[in-house]
Design a protein around this motif. Structure first.
Motif, mmCIF file in Angstrom:
data_model
loop_
_atom_site.group_PDB
_atom_site.id
_atom_site.type_symbol
_atom_site.label_atom_id
_atom_site.label_comp_id
_atom_site.label_asym_id
_atom_site.label_seq_id
_atom_site.Cartn_x
_atom_site.Cartn_y
_atom_site.Cartn_z
ATOM 1 N N ILE A 34 -2.211 10.560 2.032
ATOM 2 C CA ILE A 34 -1.974 9.120 1.972
ATOM 3 C C ILE A 34 -3.032 8.327 2.730
ATOM 4 O O ILE A 34 -2.973 7.099 2.775
ATOM 5 N N VAL B 65 5.034 -6.225 -9.035
ATOM 6 C CA VAL B 65 4.789 -5.407 -7.845
ATOM 7 C C VAL B 65 3.510 -4.617 -8.061
ATOM 8 O O VAL B 65 3.417 -3.811 -8.996
ATOM 9 N N ILE B 66 2.540 -4.859 -7.212
ATOM 10 C CA ILE B 66 1.262 -4.146 -7.250
ATOM 11 C C ILE B 66 1.346 -3.068 -6.179
ATOM 12 O O ILE B 66 1.386 -3.380 -4.978
ATOM 13 N N ALA B 67 1.436 -1.823 -6.613
ATOM 14 C CA ALA B 67 1.623 -0.726 -5.662
ATOM 15 C C ALA B 67 0.267 -0.120 -5.354
ATOM 16 O O ALA B 67 -0.318 0.577 -6.171
ATOM 17 N N GLY B 68 -0.234 -0.373 -4.168
ATOM 18 C CA GLY B 68 -1.512 0.191 -3.780
ATOM 19 C C GLY B 68 -2.647 -0.606 -4.380
ATOM 20 O O GLY B 68 -2.665 -1.811 -4.322
ATOM 21 N N SER B 69 -3.581 0.078 -4.998
ATOM 22 C CA SER B 69 -4.815 -0.523 -5.495
ATOM 23 C C SER B 69 -5.730 -0.813 -4.306
ATOM 24 O O SER B 69 -5.330 -0.701 -3.154
ATOM 25 N N ALA B 70 -6.930 -1.235 -4.621
ATOM 26 C CA ALA B 70 -7.927 -1.406 -3.566
ATOM 27 C C ALA B 70 -7.491 -2.470 -2.567
ATOM 28 O O ALA B 70 -7.659 -2.326 -1.353
ATOM 29 N N PRO C 94 8.869 1.080 -5.111
ATOM 30 C CA PRO C 94 8.028 0.066 -4.458
ATOM 31 C C PRO C 94 8.542 -1.349 -4.681
ATOM 32 O O PRO C 94 8.234 -2.249 -3.892
ATOM 33 N N GLU D 59 -3.836 -12.939 -7.042
ATOM 34 C CA GLU D 59 -4.445 -13.165 -8.349
ATOM 35 C C GLU D 59 -3.384 -13.170 -9.454
ATOM 36 O O GLU D 59 -3.384 -14.020 -10.336
ATOM 37 N N PHE E 101 -4.790 -8.799 -5.049
ATOM 38 C CA PHE E 101 -4.363 -8.666 -6.439
ATOM 39 C C PHE E 101 -3.031 -9.374 -6.662
ATOM 40 O O PHE E 101 -2.793 -9.948 -7.730
ATOM 41 N N ARG F 49 -5.525 3.157 6.935
ATOM 42 C CA ARG F 49 -4.701 2.044 6.468
ATOM 43 C C ARG F 49 -3.726 1.674 7.573
ATOM 44 O O ARG F 49 -2.930 2.500 7.994
ATOM 45 N N VAL G 121 0.830 -1.199 0.000
ATOM 46 C CA VAL G 121 0.000 0.000 0.000
ATOM 47 C C VAL G 121 0.868 1.253 0.000
ATOM 48 O O VAL G 121 0.760 2.091 -0.876
ATOM 49 N N PHE G 122 1.758 1.367 0.968
ATOM 50 C CA PHE G 122 2.555 2.589 1.081
ATOM 51 C C PHE G 122 3.847 2.532 0.267
ATOM 52 O O PHE G 122 4.547 3.546 0.161
#
Lengths: 268, 379
Positions: A180, A135-140, A116, A148, A145, A185, A87-88
């Motif tokens: 942020i 690398v999935i940075a953030g998103s819901a 990230p 997935e 994810f 979070r 997330v951060f």
């Protein structure tokens, strides 16, 4: 729907350290009060002189990955990749680097970690993981994810094994940084799962199935992603099944975790 | 409430991932302007200083595009976004740092707030709001300088899985005091400009760029540019430097070619990563020789003309490669004059014809990341 298999897991969070081999170890040392204070010896048995220089995100990501991988002696580095959700990201490191610039001494070592994706580096180097990385940075819900995307990579035969990480590291002094949404979070945790296409010869393995809803499930309340991952890890610590409908930041779906022997099928 | 579930190997093999629409903003301008200037052998690189750093750089023709929302407005006026059910669309934001004004305004200028969050996911949501689109899924992919290529690979996987029919990719990275001082402190910058694969290369040149592409999953027709395959790997060698052997890039390239059901012999051209650092170009040359031997197809590095567009670069450069493929012409590798690697890589300071309808696009990034994407033109 084809399930995948979780062969090992580990977690480092505000409550302590979780892994199947070491059990649950709460924080009870006055000098080590939480994830950012973690020592190398608590998570990794081999020498690693650079551990103390890692930033908070890199440290707890490495710790969780090391604990999980220690339970998987049969992984092949060439065909093992990393999928990391955060997330951060590297925000604390960004701010430390910016401070070094303002001070007149831009730090190359700190700058090199202002991405990230930086936690991937030491994990890949020390465990020789040469498979695909994402690398999935953030998103819901970056952790879901990341799971997935790891499933996609395994399904496409691009890897045999994926280390899936949900990591958040943010220094206490940075929680008040504008824009942020830190109050909504939680921070400083790492969850690691070893995900595979095929079941290995393990005494305990878990099947994992994950669906996302095409339209948000309005009957659910939003919860933090970490709360679901904590429930999942605690279920696995007690060799229990776990089945949840999740909703994080208006993204919803279902996750089913079964101990091996109870393969779960669902109509598409 | 609908639910989508993907199945392994349920991919419809009659369909392809098609590049429907694309636009970029680079130091030359938009896509048409960039292609024209590249093919004419122009360079967008200028002498420094850049944010107080003594190094060459390449900046947008208009610095207003360092505001991500200006880029969005520009793309919105030029790209027809799919008018399909939002549930069938995924949005993927690809960036190494993205819009970094929050860090710069608050830390360097003492401001109390900034126009955009430093977190990539919040930037991604702001982008979708500005574009007035509501995709079913919004993801931010950040794999350092390979972010764009990894975004393409991610989109391809989602589309092939059948969960979405369209993917919108957006990449953005810009020049800043943050990155200028950082790369300078690493000793990675050339004082005079990037010279990819040249004997006198001395480092990279920072650039800035934005890119937007719409991919769809459908039956392809003659003239369509298709994302035929993609693959990634990690060097597992060093935090910032590439593997000296090129093994990681070889592995990613072979994975992409396998994914595309192609052999190295059917590759028409290679769009290299070609940063012009001593180690990267040496490594990349080894990788290309390992893949192609003495039958290396024409290769180009765009960074001698455009600079290094960071995370957005690999998306922008793939879009440029697609346009070059349609024209069957590779631009010159600006800055290349004297062969400076040990292997016979087919780099040229002139344009080169592309004889076969495919391009292998390479990208690499910090943390040992390597990604390769294969694009083909449907006959």
């Amino acid at each position: 729907m084809t399930p995948f298999f979780i062969q090992a897991f580990a977690a480092i969070n505000a409550k302590g350290i979780y892994s199947r081999s070491r059990g649950y170890i709460p924080w009870n040392d006055e000098h080590i009060s939480g994830p950012v204070d973690i020592q190398r010896s608590q998570v990794y048995d081999k020498p690693f002189t650079g551990f103390g220089k890692l930033n908070c995100t890199e440290k707890i990501a490495f710790g969780a990955a090391a604990l999980a991988l220690s339970e998987v002696p049969d992984y092949t580095g060439d065909s093992t990749g990393i999928c990391l959700g955060t997330v951060f990201g590297c925000l604390s490191t960004d701010l430390r680097y910016a401070e070094s610039v303002v001070a007149g001494f831009p730090s190359p070592a700190v700058f090199a970690a202002t991405l990230p994706s930086s936690p991937v580096a030491d994990i890949a180097i020390l465990f020789k993981l040469k498979g695909p990385d994402r690398v999935i940075a953030g998103s819901a819900c970056p952790g879901f994810f990341a799971l997935e995307n790891a499933m996609h990579i395994l399904a496409a035969d691009k890897a045999d094994c994926m280390v899936v990480l949900l990591v958040n590291g943010l220094e206490a002094q940075d929680r008040h940084f504008p824009l942020i949404d830190a109050e909504n979070r939680s921070s400083n945790y790492a969850y690691a799962f070893i995900l595979r296409r095929n079941m290995q010869n393990q005494s305990i393995t878990y099947t994992l199935s994950l669906d996302f809803d095409t339209k948000t499930n309005k009957s659910l309340q939003n919860r933090s992603e970490e709360s679901y991952f904590l429930e999942m890890v605690e279920a696995m610590m007690h060799n229990k099944n776990y089945d949840c409908s999740f909703k994080c930041n208006d993204t919803s779906g279902t996750l089913v975790l079964d101990t091996v022997g109870k393969l779960y099928t669902r109509l598409a | 409430m609908g639910r989508y579930v993907y199945s392994i190997k349920r991919m419809d093999r009659l369909k392809s991932v098609v590049l429907e629409h694309a636009e970029i903003l680079t130091p030359f301008g938009n896509l048409a302007e960039t292609i024209a200037d590249l093919l004419a052998g122009e360079s967008a690189i200028r002498a420094g200083p850049c944010f107080g750093v003594e190094a060459a750089f390449a900046s947008f023709p208009d610095v207003k595009f360092r505001d991500i929302f200006c880029c969005i407005s520009y793309f919105a006026s030029r790209i027809p976004f799919p008018e399909t059910d939002p549930a069938s669309t995924i949005f993927i934001y690809c960036a190494a740092k993205g819009d970094i004004r929050a860090i710069e305004d608050i830390k360097f200028s003492g401001a109390s707030t900034a126009p955009v969050s430093p977190l990539l996911d919040m930037q991604a949501r702001s982008i979708c709001e500005s574009l007035a689109i509501a995709p079913a899924k919004i993801i931010a992919v950040s794999n350092a300088c390979a972010s764009g290529a990894v975004g393409i690979e991610t989109a391809t996987e989602y589309l092939r899985a059948g969960t979405f029919t369209h993917a919108i990719l957006f990449g953005f990275d810009c020049l800043s005091r943050f990155t200028a001082t950082g790369f300078f402190s690493l000793g990675a910058l050339s004082p005079t400009g990037a010279r990819p694969f040249d004997a006198r290369r001395s480092g990279l040149t920072m650039g800035e760029g934005a890119a937007c592409a719409v991919l769809s999953f459908r039956e392809s027709f003659s003239g369509d540019i298709v994302i035929a395959g993609a693959g990634s790997s990690n060097d597992a060698n060093h935090r910032t430097g590439p593997s000296r052997t090129g093994d990681g890039l070889i592995k990613a390239s072979r994975a992409a070619l396998f994914d595309a059901a192609m052999s190295p012999g059917s590759v028409g051209a290679v769009k290299c990563h070609g940063t012009a650092t001593p180690f990267n170009d040496a490594m990349e040359a080894k990788a290309l020789y390992s893949l192609f031997g003495h039958n290396c197809p024409p290769c180009v590095s765009l960074k001698g003309a455009l600079g290094h567009l960071s995370g957005a670069g690999s998306l922008a450069e793939t879009i440029i490669a697609a346009e070059c493929l349609k024209r069957r012409m590779l631009p010159p590798t600006k800055g290349y004059e004297q062969h400076g690697v040990d292997e016979p890589v087919k780099i040229s300071s002139d344009t080169q014809r592309i004889e076969k309808p495919s391009v292998l696009c390479l990208a690499a990034g910090f943390s040992g990341l390597n990604t390769a994407v294969v694009i083909k033109e449907h006959p």
